[in-house]
Design a protein around this motif. Structure first.
Motif, PDB file in Angstrom:
ATOM      1  N   MET A   1       0.895  -1.117   0.168  1.00 12.32           N
ATOM      2  CA  MET A   1       0.042  -0.064   0.000  1.00 12.32           C
ATOM      3  C   MET A   1       0.671   1.224  -0.019  1.00 12.32           C
ATOM      4  O   MET A   1       1.618   1.413   0.770  1.00 12.32           O
ATOM      5  N   GLY A   2       0.627   2.231  -1.046  1.00 13.91           N
ATOM      6  CA  GLY A   2       1.352   3.459  -1.152  1.00 13.91           C
ATOM      7  C   GLY A   2       0.940   4.436   0.178  1.00 13.91           C
ATOM      8  O   GLY A   2       0.106   4.308   0.831  1.00 13.91           O
ATOM      9  N   PHE A   3       1.789   5.547   0.209  1.00 11.08           N
ATOM     10  CA  PHE A   3       1.553   6.560   1.228  1.00 11.08           C
ATOM     11  C   PHE A   3       0.125   7.063   1.146  1.00 11.08           C
ATOM     12  O   PHE A   3      -0.483   7.033   2.210  1.00 11.08           O
ATOM     13  N   ALA A   4      -0.376   7.538  -0.067  1.00  9.19           N
ATOM     14  CA  ALA A   4      -1.681   8.027  -0.219  1.00  9.19           C
ATOM     15  C   ALA A   4      -2.636   7.078   0.226  1.00  9.19           C
ATOM     16  O   ALA A   4      -3.559   7.758   1.241  1.00  9.19           O
ATOM     17  N   GLU A   5      -2.840   6.064   0.089  1.00 12.12           N
ATOM     18  CA  GLU A   5      -3.878   4.996   0.535  1.00 12.12           C
ATOM     19  C   GLU A   5      -3.534   5.002   1.980  1.00 12.12           C
ATOM     20  O   GLU A   5      -4.519   4.879   3.020  1.00 12.12           O
ATOM     21  N   GLY A  47       7.752   4.068   6.978  1.00 17.51           N
ATOM     22  CA  GLY A  47       6.981   3.260   6.120  1.00 17.51           C
ATOM     23  C   GLY A  47       5.596   2.851   6.727  1.00 17.51           C
ATOM     24  O   GLY A  47       4.931   2.070   5.919  1.00 17.51           O
ATOM     25  N   LYS A  48       5.272   3.624   7.724  1.00 15.17           N
ATOM     26  CA  LYS A  48       3.899   3.207   8.252  1.00 15.17           C
ATOM     27  C   LYS A  48       3.634   4.199   9.413  1.00 15.17           C
ATOM     28  O   LYS A  48       4.497   5.039   9.767  1.00 15.17           O
ATOM     29  N   GLN A 218       8.855  -1.829   5.792  1.00 15.32           N
ATOM     30  CA  GLN A 218      10.068  -1.477   6.220  1.00 15.32           C
ATOM     31  C   GLN A 218      10.110  -0.533   7.353  1.00 15.32           C
ATOM     32  O   GLN A 218       9.484   0.175   7.539  1.00 15.32           O
ATOM     33  N   SER A 219      11.354  -0.572   7.992  1.00 16.21           N
ATOM     34  CA  SER A 219      11.882  -0.013   9.108  1.00 16.21           C
ATOM     35  C   SER A 219      13.269   0.331   9.218  1.00 16.21           C
ATOM     36  O   SER A 219      14.016  -0.428   8.778  1.00 16.21           O
ATOM     37  N   MET A 220      13.478   1.559   9.970  1.00 20.28           N
ATOM     38  CA  MET A 220      14.909   1.722  10.062  1.00 20.28           C
ATOM     39  C   MET A 220      15.777   1.103  10.969  1.00 20.28           C
ATOM     40  O   MET A 220      16.707   1.088  11.115  1.00 20.28           O
TER      41      MET A 220
END
Length: 226
Positions: A1-5, A47-48, A218-220
């Protein structure tokens, strides 16, 4: 899922849990600066949007309601994040309001929040600087949380996460079957478990709404967990 969604889903999640002034404040307060912060800084880091609360209501030192732009509460720690434009916060001619703002920040720290001020201008011109500073500030807290919970991933789950990372963040059950020599049912079980732990998001086929693959969140701090 992308950022906008994901951003829209996140906003709807919080709106459904609010009424009255708390809902109105979310509609009025989450505007251009706040949206830039989420898209240009928070999303590239994490990313979340889990554990990030927009227009979060707290009581000030007088017991009056006050709305912080964002509060992040990943566990035992909690951060209050304010997006600050030059005009409203530096050239403010209302000295009483300015004093109250400073007192609120002090009180937030008394209440256990770590306060972060983010310059609005940097969100427009240099978001990478804000990203760098936030990583340096937040990483120690994240590493502490991950070290306490790193045992939640089994060896096979770590192997699947590493595999997904090598495959640009997208993985199918058949990939797990081929690479790890396990049957499809076991592969789906592990992918579902990792989804429950927040590491994968299922991707559905438009035609049947069945899960066709899984997208890695993803996570840093992934290198520390894996």
């Amino acid at each position: 899922m992308g950022f906008a969604e994901e951003h829209q889903r996140w906003l709807e999640y919080h709106k459904k849990r609010r009424t009255g002034e708390r809902l109105d404040r979310l509609d009025r307060g989450h505007r251009h600066g706040e949206q830039m912060f989420v898209e240009r800084v928070w999303w590239p880091i994490f990313g979340k949007l889990d554990d990030l609360h927009p227009e979060y209501e707290v009581a000030d030192w007088r017991g009056r309601p006050y709305f912080v732009d964002f509060v992040w509460k990943p566990g035992q720690v909690k951060f209050a994040i304010e997006i600050k434009g030059y005009g409203p916060h530096v050239q403010n001619t209302d000295r009483t309001r300015y004093r109250q703002e400073l007192n609120r920040e002090t009180y937030l720290q008394i209440a256990g929040y770590r306060v972060i001020a983010v310059p609005y201008d940097d969100l427009e011109s240099a978001p990478e600087q804000t990203i760098s500073l936030l990583k340096a500030l937040l990483t120690p807290c994240l590493l502490k949380t991950s070290s306490e919970g790193s045992g939640q991933f089994s060896r096979i789950e770590r192997d699947i996460l590493q595999m997904a990372s090598r495959m640009n963040g997208m993985i199918r059950p058949v990939d797990v079957v081929k690479q790890m020599g396990i049957n499809r049912r076991t592969a789906i079980k592990h992918l579902t478990t990792l989804g429950d732990k927040g590491k994968f998001k299922p991707v559905l086929t438009p035609e049947s709404n069945r899960i066709c693959r899984y997208e890695l969140v993803q996570s840093m701090i992934d290198s520390e967990i894996w």
